[in-house]
Design a protein around this motif. Structure first.
Motif, PDB file in Angstrom:
ATOM      1  N   ASP A 136      49.897   0.139  13.358  1.00  0.00           N
ATOM      2  CA  ASP A 136      49.233   0.818  14.476  1.00  0.00           C
ATOM      3  C   ASP A 136      49.292   2.338  14.475  1.00  0.00           C
ATOM      4  O   ASP A 136      48.324   3.000  14.844  1.00  0.00           O
ATOM      5  CB  ASP A 136      49.784   0.296  15.813  1.00  0.00           C
ATOM      6  N   ALA A 137      50.379   2.972  14.062  1.00  0.00           N
ATOM      7  CA  ALA A 137      50.602   4.395  14.333  1.00  0.00           C
ATOM      8  C   ALA A 137      49.865   5.340  13.388  1.00  0.00           C
ATOM      9  O   ALA A 137      49.828   6.548  13.636  1.00  0.00           O
ATOM     10  CB  ALA A 137      52.104   4.708  14.285  1.00  0.00           C
ATOM     11  N   HIS A 138      49.301   4.821  12.294  1.00  0.00           N
ATOM     12  CA  HIS A 138      48.540   5.634  11.328  1.00  0.00           C
ATOM     13  C   HIS A 138      49.407   6.690  10.635  1.00  0.00           C
ATOM     14  O   HIS A 138      48.879   7.667  10.117  1.00  0.00           O
ATOM     15  CB  HIS A 138      47.332   6.328  11.986  1.00  0.00           C
ATOM     16  N   MET A 139      50.691   6.472  10.634  1.00  0.00           N
ATOM     17  CA  MET A 139      51.585   7.346   9.879  1.00  0.00           C
ATOM     18  C   MET A 139      52.878   6.598   9.583  1.00  0.00           C
ATOM     19  O   MET A 139      53.322   5.758  10.366  1.00  0.00           O
ATOM     20  CB  MET A 139      51.866   8.657  10.616  1.00  0.00           C
ATOM     21  N   HIS A 140      53.455   6.891   8.438  1.00  0.00           N
ATOM     22  CA  HIS A 140      54.741   6.295   8.081  1.00  0.00           C
ATOM     23  C   HIS A 140      55.832   6.810   9.029  1.00  0.00           C
ATOM     24  O   HIS A 140      55.880   7.993   9.357  1.00  0.00           O
ATOM     25  CB  HIS A 140      55.134   6.689   6.658  1.00  0.00           C
ATOM     26  N   HIS A 141      56.712   5.890   9.437  1.00  0.00           N
ATOM     27  CA  HIS A 141      57.923   6.235  10.192  1.00  0.00           C
ATOM     28  C   HIS A 141      59.099   5.467   9.596  1.00  0.00           C
ATOM     29  O   HIS A 141      58.944   4.327   9.151  1.00  0.00           O
ATOM     30  CB  HIS A 141      57.853   5.775  11.661  1.00  0.00           C
ATOM     31  N   ALA A 142      60.273   6.048   9.662  1.00  0.00           N
ATOM     32  CA  ALA A 142      61.533   5.327   9.541  1.00  0.00           C
ATOM     33  C   ALA A 142      62.370   5.745  10.744  1.00  0.00           C
ATOM     34  O   ALA A 142      62.531   6.947  11.004  1.00  0.00           O
ATOM     35  CB  ALA A 142      62.253   5.668   8.246  1.00  0.00           C
TER      36      ALA A 142
END
Length: 503
Positions: free
Chosen positions: A395-401
């Motif tokens: 959903d967020a359209h960007m990589h996260h950790a």
């Protein structure tokens, strides 16, 4: 991949067609093949017949009659050892889709499958059963593939890595009409006419997406676990509520669900009247269990008019639910009963708290778990004691950790799990990595350790002792041919109470 294509072509000569009249005027396998929902003894294999994928009535140019489709499953790419075969019916009332459920095969091994009808042969797909023991697992995580925003090179790069499993966490397609959402990306390709509202519209949009050769490669490379988010129906819909006040929303939702089932490698029992069941569990032997959630169908409407805006009191009401009572009990019971080494929660929307405002004050996305904060706290508290929980998100359209804590505002609140968020396959176009913006966002959200706005996917290598995570990115998708690279590699050791990610 080139070797596999050659072998598939050679194998086609071994599938001797029966002497039947050829009445389909063309190739009916224009949408490719797929497999999904693997088990210890089987999996689902799928195809949908379409002579003209972009035929305006959504029927793919097919005649209004049922069609018999032969299928085979083999132990090798040449189909020299055929293990199962049979005939399924592609029913015209189900858009000539085929869902074959296999069982009784050997656990933990690779298989190949194909279809034939009226003298025409499908491409060959690769799939596998789940193991009985603790064999390692390589799986990919993908989401968000707006067709207009760019080419599907990321799907091709994912296929080239030949993972054991692909987890697709929503926004497989977008319902907008041409140029309905292009502010950030421009338009590289064009949607079929009109915003999706009817069964024919959704069938046609699925066919347009499935016609993409890079997506077909990704489906043919490995079994998929799929679940929807919002754009498979309508942006930010919530349970029975249309975000746009669309009339007869219950009929529109039923149409979107039917088209989604027809075009995905789901088991036949998934569609139950007006409900499409996508929350389910799949175990990878004793190593891991996937708990797939549905964060759309049973939620309360978003608080405070939805969107990214200043935090409001309504989102803090303990009466509000994202999962719904039945799914909550299903998840709670499944986590408590799990006896695998890892518990992987696949879901669609950002679970970690995310403050989008730099400086004093706070802005949150009320469509995400931030809009249902008490239920998130309850879930995260419940993860204490669960064996190696990891949340996998789209959903967020960007990589996260990110590190997940019951109380994100308390520095002493314990970290109970890690969240890994996959960037988009295509949504928002080429993307970028603005180091100054990333630094500001990370300073505002200290529990988030990595952000990257470029397009891509995640590849995870899982063993009993650790999860190695590759955040894969492409520098562009506005034209074809971009290579994929590992922009960040993280390691999550098993049995660490703090779930510390090591770069």
């Amino acid at each position: 991949m080139e070797r596999r294509a050659f072998l598939a072509a050679a194998a086609a000569t071994l599938f001797v067609p029966a002497k039947t009249a050829r009445t389909l005027a063309g190739d009916p396998f224009t949408l490719g093949v797929a497999s999904g929902d693997p088990s210890i003894g089987g999996f689902v294999i799928w195809t949908r017949l379409a002579l003209d994928p972009l035929g305006v009535n959504g029927r793919g140019g097919m005649p209004v009659r049922d069609v018999a489709v032969d299928w085979q499953v083999a132990a090798d790419e040449r189909f020299s050892k055929i293990l199962r075969s049979g005939t399924a019916t592609a029913r015209w009332k189900q858009a000539h889709s085929v869902h074959v459920e296999l069982d009784g095969l050997e656990p933990g091994r690779e298989y190949f499958y194909r279809f034939r009808t009226e003298g025409r042969l499908s491409p060959v797909g690769r799939t596998r059963t789940t193991p009985a023991g603790g064999q390692p697992l390589t799986f990919a995580v993908a989401a968000c593939a707006h067709y207009e925003h760019g080419f599907y090179t990321a799907y091709r790069r994912l296929a080239e890595q030949e993972p054991d499993l692909v987890l697709h966490l929503g926004d497989y397609l977008y319902e907008y009409g041409p140029s309905g959402y292009t502010a950030l990306a421009g338009r590289v390709r064009t949607h079929t006419p009109g915003k999706c509202a009817t069964l024919a519209d959704y069938r046609l949009r699925h066919a347009q997406y499935k016609s993409d050769p890079d997506l077909q490669l990704a489906h043919a490379a490995a079994p998929w676990l799929v679940s929807f988010d919002d754009h498979e129906l309508e942006n930010n819909w919530a349970g029975p509520v249309s975000s746009t006040g669309a009339p007869a929303f219950d009929r529109r939702r039923a149409a979107a669900f039917q088209a989604y089932y027809e075009n995905m490698p789901l088991r036949r029992g998934s569609l139950r009247g007006a409900v499409l069941r996508v929350n389910r569990r799949v175990s990878w032997g004793t190593l891991a269990r996937f708990h797939l959630l549905d964060t759309r169908q049973f939620r309360d409407d978003q608080a405070c008019l939805d969107g990214v805006r200043a935090a409001c009191d309504e989102r803090l009401s303990a009466r509000r639910t994202l999962l719904g009572a039945d799914q909550w009990r299903w998840l709670e019971g499944g986590l408590a009963a799990s006896d695998t080494g890892w518990n992987l929660i696949g879901q669609q929307i950002l679970m970690t708290q995310r403050d989008y405002k730099v400086g004093p004050g706070r802005e949150v996305n009320l469509d995400s778990w931030d809009g249902y904060a008490p239920e998130r706290t309850r879930l995260l508290n419940g993860l204490r004691g669960v064996s190696n929980p990891v949340v996998l998100t789209g959903d967020a359209h960007m990589h996260h950790a990110a590190q997940l804590k019951p109380d994100f505002d308390d520095p002493d609140s314990p970290v109970v799990a890690t969240e890994l968020v996959a960037s988009s396959i295509a949504s928002d176009g080429d993307g970028y990595r603005d180091r100054a913006w990333v630094a500001e966002a990370l300073a505002e959200n200290p529990h988030i350790s990595y952000l990257d706005q470029r397009r891509g996917y995640i590849v995870c290598h899982l063993t009993a002792t650790e999860m190695s995570v590759d955040f894969r990115t492409l520098d562009y998708i506005s034209r074809k041919g971009a290579p994929a690279k590992t922009a960040q590699r993280l390691t999550l050791p098993a049995q660490e109470s703090a779930h510390r990610l090591r770069s």
